[in-house]
Design a protein around this motif. Structure first.
Motif, PDB file in Angstrom:
ATOM      1  N   VAL A   1       0.847  -1.194   0.000  1.00  0.00           N
ATOM      2  CA  VAL A   1       0.000   0.000   0.000  1.00  0.00           C
ATOM      3  C   VAL A   1       0.881   1.242   0.000  1.00  0.00           C
ATOM      4  O   VAL A   1       1.958   1.261   0.614  1.00  0.00           O
TER       5      VAL A   1
ATOM      6  N   TYR B   1       2.794   0.195  -9.397  1.00  0.00           N
ATOM      7  CA  TYR B   1       1.815  -0.832  -9.036  1.00  0.00           C
ATOM      8  C   TYR B   1       2.471  -2.200  -8.846  1.00  0.00           C
ATOM      9  O   TYR B   1       1.887  -3.097  -8.228  1.00  0.00           O
TER      10      TYR B   1
ATOM     11  N   ARG C   1      -1.948  -1.094  -4.005  1.00  0.00           N
ATOM     12  CA  ARG C   1      -3.039  -0.186  -3.621  1.00  0.00           C
ATOM     13  C   ARG C   1      -2.508   1.232  -3.472  1.00  0.00           C
ATOM     14  O   ARG C   1      -1.516   1.461  -2.775  1.00  0.00           O
TER      15      ARG C   1
ATOM     16  N   GLU D   1      -6.266  -2.000  -9.140  1.00  0.00           N
ATOM     17  CA  GLU D   1      -7.636  -1.678  -8.749  1.00  0.00           C
ATOM     18  C   GLU D   1      -7.659  -0.379  -7.959  1.00  0.00           C
ATOM     19  O   GLU D   1      -6.845  -0.176  -7.056  1.00  0.00           O
ATOM     20  N   PHE D   2      -8.600   0.482  -8.314  1.00  0.00           N
ATOM     21  CA  PHE D   2      -8.736   1.753  -7.611  1.00  0.00           C
ATOM     22  C   PHE D   2     -10.214   2.090  -7.481  1.00  0.00           C
ATOM     23  O   PHE D   2     -10.960   2.051  -8.467  1.00  0.00           O
TER      24      PHE D   2
ATOM     25  N   ASP E   1     -10.571   4.489  -1.759  1.00  0.00           N
ATOM     26  CA  ASP E   1      -9.163   4.873  -1.784  1.00  0.00           C
ATOM     27  C   ASP E   1      -8.903   6.373  -1.788  1.00  0.00           C
ATOM     28  O   ASP E   1      -7.751   6.789  -1.934  1.00  0.00           O
TER      29      ASP E   1
END
Length: 332
Positions: free
Chosen positions: A76, A102, A107, A130-131, A136
């Motif tokens: 993250v 990424y 994340r 993925e967002f 987020d």
């Protein structure tokens, strides 16, 4: 949530509200250079709340691209920014993809120092990661929601951290010469039982615990203020007018009448009003220059604590309670 956790959470809300006030005030004037100064503070705060091990990536590489904090083990990373517009988010995602970040951080979280928007736009990640704009993109309210639902130990840790670090981060972030930049650590004397005051109010035995909790809440709010903010609150209370509302008395003050008495410029008086309002000690409607300030601290039994304190205490004790935060005079 235990009574102690509830009290500590209320203080956490107060501490972070002061920071948000600074962020919003500077952003309104186009000053968006807050993220670098705020990164170490929020790195430690997020590590406490989420059990992450974030590192300040700008310490590894100056002007690290796209992101500010990262935890490779958890996968993250966090971008801390005072800019809340969709273009800022799109630019960051584009740079994030270009640098293939990424691969190390699956994340990407945006932490908006002011207030996030209700984003209608979609953010294209080119299917690289993925967002979710709901999941987020955070602001202080999102962090507070997580803390409110956290376990006892987490709330205690966050409270202790903020209590220790607030003064230094506020002095760092506030405008030079502003009242907030002069914030001081001044600890008062906590009431042991508030029995003298509560018996004066003719509280029943089964009401004493709740009454003492309410007194403690006021103590904690005043104790978190700088000496200058306490002095301004004291001036408001001593120069206040009294009005009857819903069968009880309440104080209100006219800032224009007390600026010269308090020795403050108009801008300084407005800033003090905003500090007290952020701490839920006063209430007003016009943020630019409130013509009238309501000063009240309602108790569960339907009376105002400020009015009752001023009635119960002599002049010196009342002054000591507000300015020195010495609540020992309320004990029995």
């Amino acid at each position: 949530m235990t009574i102690k956790s509830a009290k500590n959470f209320e203080e956490i809300v107060m501490y972070l509200s002061v920071l948000r006030y600074i962020f919003k005030s500077r952003s309104k004037r186009g000053l968006y250079d807050l993220n670098k100064q705020a990164e170490p503070f929020f790195k430690n705060l997020f590590n406490l709340i989420y059990s992450w091990d974030l590192m300040d990536l700008n310490e590894i590489q100056n002007n690290y691209p796209a992101i500010d904090l990262g935890d490779k083990k958890e996968g993250v990373c966090v971008q801390i920014t005072a800019e809340r517009g969709s273009p800022k988010i799109r630019r960051t995602i584009k740079k994030y993809n270009e640098k293939m970040l990424y691969k190390e951080y699956g994340r990407l979280v945006f932490f908006i120092l002011t207030d996030k928007k209700a984003y209608s736009s979609e953010f294209d990640t080119k299917n690289k990661f993925e967002f979710s704009k709901e999941r987020d993109i955070w602001d202080i309210d999102d962090v507070l929601e997580v803390v409110e639902n956290a376990d006892f130990d987490t709330i205690e840790s966050v409270h202790s951290f903020l209590k220790k670090e607030l003064s230094s981060i506020v002095r760092l972030l506030a405008d030079k010469g502003s009242l907030l930049s002069q914030i001081e650590d001044i600890n008062g004397i906590q009431p042991k039982n508030s029995l003298g005051f509560l018996r004066h109010l003719e509280f029943d035995a089964d009401e004493l615990e709740q009454g003492h909790t309410e007194v403690l809440n006021l103590y904690n709010k005043i104790n978190a203020l700088s000496i200058r903010s306490r002095e301004y609150l004291y001036v408001l209370l001593t120069r206040a007018h009294t009005e009857s509302v819903f069968g009880g008395d309440r104080f209100y003050a006219l800032p224009a009448d007390i600026e010269s008495y308090a020795g403050l410029s108009r801008d300084e008086a407005v800033e003090e009003c905003q500090i007290l309002e952020a701490n839920n000690l006063v209430y007003f409607e016009n943020e630019d220059y409130p013509p009238r300030i309501e000063i009240f601290r309602p108790m569960d039994v339907g009376i105002d604590m400020f009015v009752m304190l001023k009635e119960y205490l002599d002049e010196d004790s009342f002054k000591s309670l507000i300015i020195k935060c010495d609540f020992s005079s309320l004990d029995g």
